[in-house]
Design an enzyme around this catalytic site. Structure first.
Site, PDB file in Angstrom:
ATOM      1  CD  GLU A   1      19.626 -24.817 -53.552  1.00  0.00           C
ATOM      2  OE1 GLU A   1      20.552 -23.948 -53.203  1.00  0.00           O
ATOM      3  OE2 GLU A   1      18.523 -24.975 -52.932  1.00  0.00           O
TER       4      GLU A   1
ATOM      5  CE  LYS B   1      23.088 -18.813 -47.831  1.00  0.00           C
ATOM      6  NZ  LYS B   1      22.835 -18.797 -46.470  1.00  0.00           N
TER       7      LYS B   1
ATOM      8  CG  ASP C   1      17.986 -14.194 -41.204  1.00  0.00           C
ATOM      9  OD1 ASP C   1      17.645 -14.197 -42.441  1.00  0.00           O
ATOM     10  OD2 ASP C   1      18.638 -15.025 -40.548  1.00  0.00           O
TER      11      ASP C   1
ATOM     12  CB  SER D   1      15.285 -16.198 -47.086  1.00  0.00           C
ATOM     13  OG  SER D   1      15.859 -16.570 -48.354  1.00  0.00           O
ATOM     14  CB  ALA D   2      17.369 -12.505 -50.882  1.00  0.00           C
ATOM     15  CG  ASP D   3      15.647 -18.042 -51.106  1.00  0.00           C
ATOM     16  OD1 ASP D   3      16.887 -17.806 -51.646  1.00  0.00           O
ATOM     17  OD2 ASP D   3      15.899 -19.334 -50.555  1.00  0.00           O
TER      18      ASP D   3
ATOM     19  CE  LYS E   1      15.996 -24.240 -44.852  1.00  0.00           C
ATOM     20  NZ  LYS E   1      17.063 -23.938 -45.614  1.00  0.00           N
TER      21      LYS E   1
HETATM   22  N1  PSU Z   1      17.908 -25.788 -47.581  1.00  0.00           N
HETATM   23  C1  PSU Z   1      18.744 -26.824 -47.688  1.00  0.00           C
HETATM   24  N2  PSU Z   1      20.081 -26.505 -47.786  1.00  0.00           N
HETATM   25  C2  PSU Z   1      20.510 -25.611 -48.167  1.00  0.00           C
HETATM   26  C3  PSU Z   1      19.507 -24.341 -48.510  1.00  0.00           C
HETATM   27  C4  PSU Z   1      18.226 -24.819 -48.311  1.00  0.00           C
HETATM   28  O1  PSU Z   1      18.367 -28.074 -47.075  1.00  0.00           O
HETATM   29  O2  PSU Z   1      21.715 -25.296 -48.425  1.00  0.00           O
HETATM   30  C5  PSU Z   1      19.892 -23.096 -48.812  1.00  0.00           C
HETATM   31  C6  PSU Z   1      19.252 -22.696 -50.382  1.00  0.00           C
HETATM   32  O3  PSU Z   1      20.314 -22.391 -51.287  1.00  0.00           O
HETATM   33  C7  PSU Z   1      18.404 -21.594 -50.046  1.00  0.00           C
HETATM   34  C8  PSU Z   1      19.431 -20.958 -48.896  1.00  0.00           C
HETATM   35  O4  PSU Z   1      18.269 -20.829 -51.098  1.00  0.00           O
HETATM   36  O5  PSU Z   1      19.537 -22.057 -47.878  1.00  0.00           O
HETATM   37  C9  PSU Z   1      18.506 -19.932 -48.142  1.00  0.00           C
HETATM   38  O6  PSU Z   1      19.679 -19.084 -47.411  1.00  0.00           O
HETATM   39  P1  PSU Z   1      19.225 -17.831 -46.636  1.00  0.00           P
HETATM   40  O7  PSU Z   1      18.267 -18.237 -45.504  1.00  0.00           O
HETATM   41  O8  PSU Z   1      20.553 -17.359 -45.795  1.00  0.00           O
HETATM   42  O9  PSU Z   1      18.629 -16.908 -47.607  1.00  0.00           O
HETATM   43 MN    MN Z   2      19.101 -14.725 -43.997  1.00  0.00          MN
END
Ligand code: PSU
Ligand code: MN
Length: 309
Positions: free
Chosen positions: A31, A92, A144, A146-148, A165
């Protein structure tokens, strides 16, 4: 007459990736949000280069994914990688806006969700990252999530990460993954790792101790006709981890600061990562780089093993 709509997806393979596809060699996707929004320059560029080198020495070909001036790149040239690492205004991108960036000729980095979409489109089955997005602490109020997590439930790519994390609500993240039918396999441990730390205090739903076994598990899912992603959690190497209790102090401070600063939406994760980097005086970055490198090694092993069948 000019044509307002393009009939083809503007997608480009690097020479290395195109050759690997033609020769049936194993490929590992990477990524780019971790490069543009997850780490400061120049550490981000060093990380991106060393991760690619690790994948090559593991017998696979790296495909770092990003949208540059409206073209979806699967595999970046060294020049593109360097320029992306220095770019300040990159979007992003997730499932919601990956196509938007392409349609509008923009430059953007792909999150786990968007990288999975691009990898699947390119026929790449394995992807290495740092940490996945998940259910944020306080999601019962902020919504909140994540879409992941949704992407993992629907797109058939193996994602190798170092766990969720600890800025997230890890138990709720595991619950959502279970609900959506995403297998969570911890490599070489029965405990689910928490990114900067090897331990989260939570048992991993599944565990396996070799790349071959992970590839075999995926082969059985394919035979069964079960689609969607598989999440592999790879604990950070012992010598690079930051103690869980110590991390918790920084995380609480970063979360409180995010609230004071009114951070919401896409900005939350990058804000927290940057704040934790400051609070740990750069130690979190060293750990972050070490764990992505470790994940690249395992991902290459899984890609090689999958190619044997
Ligand atoms: N973990 C990291 N650095 C990052 C991310 C995760 O150490 O930059 C990023 C990844 O690209 C992950 C995204 O898919 O954060 C998730 O963001 P959000 O919580 O907004 O979905
Ligand atoms: Mn989010």
């Amino acid at each position: 007459m000019s044509r307002p709509f393009s009939p083809l997806l503007p997608m480009n393979y690097s020479d290395e990736v195109a050759a690997a596809k033609a020769n049936g060699q194993p490929i590992v996707a990477l990524e780019s949000t971790i490069i543009t929004h997850g780490m400061p320059y120049p550490g981000n560029l060093e990380m991106a280069r060393s991760v690619e080198a690790i994948i090559r020495s593991g017998g696979a070909v790296p495909a770092t994914i990003a949208v540059i001036d409206g073209v979806l790149h699967v595999g970046l040239s060294p020049e593109m990688l360097e320029s992306l690492a220095k770019t300040e205004g990159a979007m992003k991108l997730s499932r919601a806006d990956l196509a938007f960036a392409i349609a509008e000729g923009r430059t953007g980095a792909t999150t786990v969700a968007a990288t999975m979409i691009a990898a699947a489109r390119a026929g790449i089955r394995v992807f290495a990252t740092g940490g996945i997005g998940g259910v944020h602490r306080g999601a019962e109020d902020s919504f909140d999530i994540s879409a992941d997590l949704d992407e993992l439930s629907r797109t058939g790519v193996i994602v190798v990460c170092a766990g969720a994390k600890a800025i997230l609500d890890v138990p709720k993240t595991l619950e959502v993954l279970e609900t959506r039918g995403v297998p969570v396999v911890t490599y070489g441990s029965t405990e689910f790792p928490a990114f900067w730390s090897r331990e989260s205090g939570l048992k991993s739903p599944l565990s396996l101790d070799s790349a071959d076994k992970i590839a075999n598990f995926q082969a059985m899912r394919d035979l069964l006709g079960v689609d969607g992603g598989l999440l592999v959690a790879n604990p950070v190497p012992v010598e690079s981890e930051i103690d869980r209790e110590e991390m918790e102090i920084y995380i609480r401070t970063a979360l409180a600061d995010a609230e004071d600063d009114g951070i919401a939406g896409k900005a939350v994760t990058p804000y927290l990562l940057a704040r934790i980097f400051e609070l740990t005086e750069g130690r979190s970055l060293k750990t972050n780089i070490a764990l992505v490198e470790n994940n690249a090694r395992l991902a290459a092993g899984i890609a090689v093993a999958l190619n044997k069948d």
